[in-house]
Design an enzyme around this catalytic site. Structure first.
Site, mmCIF file in Angstrom:
data_model
loop_
_atom_site.group_PDB
_atom_site.id
_atom_site.type_symbol
_atom_site.label_atom_id
_atom_site.label_comp_id
_atom_site.label_asym_id
_atom_site.label_seq_id
_atom_site.Cartn_x
_atom_site.Cartn_y
_atom_site.Cartn_z
ATOM 1 N N ASP A 33 0.840 -1.208 -0.041
ATOM 2 C CA ASP A 33 -0.089 0.006 0.015
ATOM 3 C C ASP A 33 0.881 0.998 -0.002
ATOM 4 O O ASP A 33 1.658 1.587 0.848
ATOM 5 C CB ASP A 33 -0.927 -0.050 1.127
ATOM 6 C CG ASP A 33 -2.049 1.033 1.169
ATOM 7 O OD1 ASP A 33 -1.832 1.660 0.448
ATOM 8 O OD2 ASP A 33 -3.050 0.600 1.666
ATOM 9 N N ASP A 34 0.852 2.072 -1.087
ATOM 10 C CA ASP A 34 1.575 3.164 -1.353
ATOM 11 C C ASP A 34 2.969 2.899 -1.370
ATOM 12 O O ASP A 34 3.936 3.927 -1.021
ATOM 13 C CB ASP A 34 1.267 4.069 -0.065
ATOM 14 C CG ASP A 34 -0.064 4.746 0.014
ATOM 15 O OD1 ASP A 34 -0.943 4.519 -0.751
ATOM 16 O OD2 ASP A 34 -0.354 5.547 0.893
ATOM 17 N N CYS A 73 -6.292 4.105 -3.369
ATOM 18 C CA CYS A 73 -6.510 2.907 -2.870
ATOM 19 C C CYS A 73 -7.628 2.027 -3.276
ATOM 20 O O CYS A 73 -7.720 0.906 -4.289
ATOM 21 C CB CYS A 73 -6.842 2.932 -1.192
ATOM 22 S SG CYS A 73 -5.147 3.410 -0.382
ATOM 23 N N ARG A 77 -7.881 -1.290 -6.152
ATOM 24 C CA ARG A 77 -8.081 -2.544 -5.774
ATOM 25 C C ARG A 77 -9.124 -3.212 -6.539
ATOM 26 O O ARG A 77 -9.313 -4.267 -6.666
ATOM 27 C CB ARG A 77 -8.409 -2.443 -4.437
ATOM 28 C CG ARG A 77 -7.073 -2.267 -3.267
ATOM 29 C CD ARG A 77 -7.354 -1.857 -2.073
ATOM 30 N NE ARG A 77 -6.044 -1.122 -1.647
ATOM 31 C CZ ARG A 77 -5.111 -1.873 -0.827
ATOM 32 N NH1 ARG A 77 -5.330 -3.113 -0.558
ATOM 33 N NH2 ARG A 77 -4.165 -1.199 -0.756
ATOM 34 N N LYS A 126 -5.342 -5.715 4.215
ATOM 35 C CA LYS A 126 -6.319 -4.562 3.731
ATOM 36 C C LYS A 126 -7.298 -4.942 2.389
ATOM 37 O O LYS A 126 -6.735 -4.997 1.561
ATOM 38 C CB LYS A 126 -5.486 -3.520 3.694
ATOM 39 C CG LYS A 126 -6.231 -2.234 3.132
ATOM 40 C CD LYS A 126 -5.273 -1.079 2.901
ATOM 41 C CE LYS A 126 -6.118 0.116 2.261
ATOM 42 N NZ LYS A 126 -5.415 1.583 2.139
ATOM 43 N N HIS A 128 -10.486 -2.558 1.848
ATOM 44 C CA HIS A 128 -10.955 -1.524 1.202
ATOM 45 C C HIS A 128 -11.622 -1.238 -0.015
ATOM 46 O O HIS A 128 -11.440 -0.477 -1.074
ATOM 47 C CB HIS A 128 -9.693 -0.618 0.938
ATOM 48 C CG HIS A 128 -9.866 0.947 1.153
ATOM 49 N ND1 HIS A 128 -8.804 1.955 1.302
ATOM 50 C CD2 HIS A 128 -10.785 1.531 1.551
ATOM 51 C CE1 HIS A 128 -9.446 3.098 1.541
ATOM 52 N NE2 HIS A 128 -10.761 2.717 1.717
ATOM 53 N N SER A 151 -8.340 1.845 5.183
ATOM 54 C CA SER A 151 -6.889 2.141 5.437
ATOM 55 C C SER A 151 -6.620 2.447 7.094
ATOM 56 O O SER A 151 -7.737 2.652 7.668
ATOM 57 C CB SER A 151 -6.516 3.709 4.755
ATOM 58 O OG SER A 151 -6.694 3.617 3.542
ATOM 59 N N HIS A 226 1.296 2.245 4.024
ATOM 60 C CA HIS A 226 0.450 3.273 4.376
ATOM 61 C C HIS A 226 0.612 3.918 5.557
ATOM 62 O O HIS A 226 0.840 3.121 6.662
ATOM 63 C CB HIS A 226 -1.151 3.028 3.896
ATOM 64 C CG HIS A 226 -2.150 3.937 4.033
ATOM 65 N ND1 HIS A 226 -2.449 4.804 4.935
ATOM 66 C CD2 HIS A 226 -2.858 4.251 2.870
ATOM 67 C CE1 HIS A 226 -3.342 5.527 4.639
ATOM 68 N NE2 HIS A 226 -3.595 5.373 3.393
ATOM 69 N N ASP A 278 -0.431 -0.864 -4.754
ATOM 70 C CA ASP A 278 -1.748 -0.342 -5.383
ATOM 71 C C ASP A 278 -1.538 0.948 -6.028
ATOM 72 O O ASP A 278 -2.228 1.321 -6.817
ATOM 73 C CB ASP A 278 -2.612 -0.291 -4.081
ATOM 74 C CG ASP A 278 -2.322 0.679 -3.106
ATOM 75 O OD1 ASP A 278 -1.128 1.141 -3.080
ATOM 76 O OD2 ASP A 278 -3.269 1.132 -2.455
ATOM 77 N N ASN A 279 -0.740 1.855 -5.427
ATOM 78 C CA ASN A 279 -0.194 2.938 -6.158
ATOM 79 C C ASN A 279 1.036 3.640 -5.759
ATOM 80 O O ASN A 279 1.535 2.994 -4.822
ATOM 81 C CB ASN A 279 -1.398 4.148 -5.877
ATOM 82 C CG ASN A 279 -1.831 4.217 -4.458
ATOM 83 O OD1 ASN A 279 -2.981 3.586 -4.037
ATOM 84 N ND2 ASN A 279 -1.070 4.966 -3.597
ATOM 85 N N LYS A 299 1.686 9.216 -5.550
ATOM 86 C CA LYS A 299 -0.083 8.906 -5.257
ATOM 87 C C LYS A 299 -0.906 10.425 -5.610
ATOM 88 O O LYS A 299 -0.342 11.576 -5.457
ATOM 89 C CB LYS A 299 -0.236 8.813 -3.800
ATOM 90 C CG LYS A 299 -1.444 8.335 -3.219
ATOM 91 C CD LYS A 299 -1.449 7.937 -2.002
ATOM 92 C CE LYS A 299 -2.845 7.408 -1.308
ATOM 93 N NZ LYS A 299 -2.989 6.928 0.056
#
Length: 450
Positions: A33-34, A73, A77, A126, A128, A151, A226, A278-279, A299
């Protein structure tokens, strides 16, 4: 970073494919994540040590033009799960607890496809894609779920100090109140974030061993990195400027444990593992964020740093070792590719944007991206398109054209030099966006109580 220029996937003349396999492969997706493009050793990090991911790349294939489908996010996903650009399935923004929407259970997810082929399916981490029971993983093809539904910075506790530096130094996760869930039940609140990565890993390892005698799909979307960042005591360092490094290195340790479990269970050679994010990095969080260098921005943007992700895939004997693929592909391609490899069919009653990219993964000589163009959505707005080396980006009345082969960092806007390319790509964007909007599907929705 010289490998960024790799024009295609190369692996000699090895011939592999779904037809040649005995039995169905297992699938593992490790989704961070991130995490920034540069935040893996083999992708150029100057300080983060990722021995297990580097080994994964040495034993598998590195993808240098691999994209998420959104720079935030939830939409990202949704794309991974459905093989569709986010507006196609109605998930176009980050979902919060106040939202009464989520991934529509009528969508066909990767888990649905594989479950139909007899796979055991588990989501650990996670989610989300909607926190209400109707939208949780067990309503979307997964047999089991263990993780937090959104998150880790959501559900903030009023009047609590949410300084990221202080929280890291004091290992204080209590200013945030996200629940830890098993299936649809809350088992801990607030989730003890200092041990999340460790517990996710143990849960994943347990799942592997329990299902070693049947095909399985393990989706492991880590909560980290994240913000707020937390690690187990073993990885803790006092220096807040090394918090992000420590967080990634614990994730790397988790990757090592996953591979060890696969080998101990005797299924290593039967398992395709995908690692990506994810990003891009949340750059405004400064030393609590990563780096997308040499890409631009991170992001929330449709520059490369927001959506081009580090990606590594490994499957011994099927994906050639130590190779680099520079062809365009992304998370939307996971569903159709896994469908092909498991013997399933891609849903025929709806539009799926992803394509089967097994020829790229297998290193088939001369294999090219099946995407004539790749599209960058921000919310419901189509902001950019990439076609080969050229990328057109349009936002707030600004027109930008980049030659990504010569200018990976998107520094030189060539729009004025090539008006014919701008016009051609603008037409490609308009045509695709019109088709997508005409064939979009709604998110799931639960009516709020009066």
């Amino acid at each position: 970073m010289a490998s960024l220029a790799a024009p295609s996937c190369t692996a000699g003349s090895q011939r592999v494919g779904g037809e040649a396999r005995a039995g169905k492969p297992n699938f593992v997706i490790i989704f961070t994540d991130d995490q920034g493009y540069q935040d893996v050793g083999c992708f150029g990090s100057p300080s983060i040590k990722t021995l297990n991911l580097d080994r994964m790349a040495a034993e598998g294939m590195k993808f240098t033009n691999f994209y998420s489908a959104c720079s935030v996010c939830s939409p990202s996903r949704a794309a991974l799960m459905t093989g569709c650009y986010p507006p196609r399935v109605g998930i176009t923004k980050v979902l919060f607890r106040r939202d009464n929407i989520g991934l529509n259970p009528r969508e066909v997810t990767v888990a649905d496809v594989l479950k139909g082929q007899g796979y055991a399916t588990a989501c650990v981490g996670k989610w989300h894609l909607g926190h209400l029971p109707e939208f949780l993983p067990t309503s979307n093809g997964f047999d089991s779920y263990f993780g937090i539904p959104y998150s880790n910075d959501m559900d903030g506790v009023e009047d609590r100090d949410k300084s990221l530096d202080r929280a890291w130094r004091q290992k204080d996760y209590t200013p945030w109140n996200p629940p830890l869930m098993r299936d649809k039940e809350i088992v801990e609140r607030p989730a003890v974030q200092t041990t999340l990565t460790e517990r996710y890993t143990k849960e994943a390892v347990k799942f592997i061993h329990e299902n070693k005698s049947r095909p399985f799909f393990l989706y492991l979307p880590h909560t980290m990195p994240h913000v707020p960042l937390f690690v187990s005591d073993e990885f803790f360092v006092e220096d807040v400027h090394k918090a992000y490094k420590a967080t990634i290195e614990q994730i790397d340790d988790s990757v090592g444990q996953i591979f060890a479990a696969l080998k101990t269970a005797g299924v290593d050679r039967d398992t395709l593992v995908v690692f990506t994010s994810d990003n891009g990095p949340w750059l405004s969080k400064k030393h609590h964020a990563g780096s997308a260098l040499p890409l631009r921005d991170g992001k929330f943007t449709t520059y490369e740093g927001g959506m081009r992700e580090p990606c590594i895939m490994r499957w011994p004997g099927k994906i050639p070792a130590g190779k680099v693929c520079g062809e365009i592909c992304g998370t939307i391609d996971i569903l159709p590719t896994f469908a092909r490899l498991s013997g399933a069919k891609v849903p025929a009653d709806r539009v799926i944007d992803g394509r089967d990219v097994w020829p790229l993964m297998a290193g088939t000589r001369g294999a090219k991206s099946p995407h004539e163009a790749y599209f960058y959505y921000r919310g419901t707005t189509l902001e950019a398109v990439r076609k080969g080396r050229w990328k057109l980006r349009r936002s707030k009345k600004k027109i930008e054209l980049y030659d990504l082969k010569a200018d990976i960092s998107e520094k030189n806007n060539l729009a004025d030099n090539h008006p014919e390319i701008v016009e051609r790509l603008a037409n490609v964007m308009k045509e695709y966006d019109n088709e997508l909007k005409a064939n979009s599907r709604p998110p799931g929705k639960v009516e709020k109580q009066a």
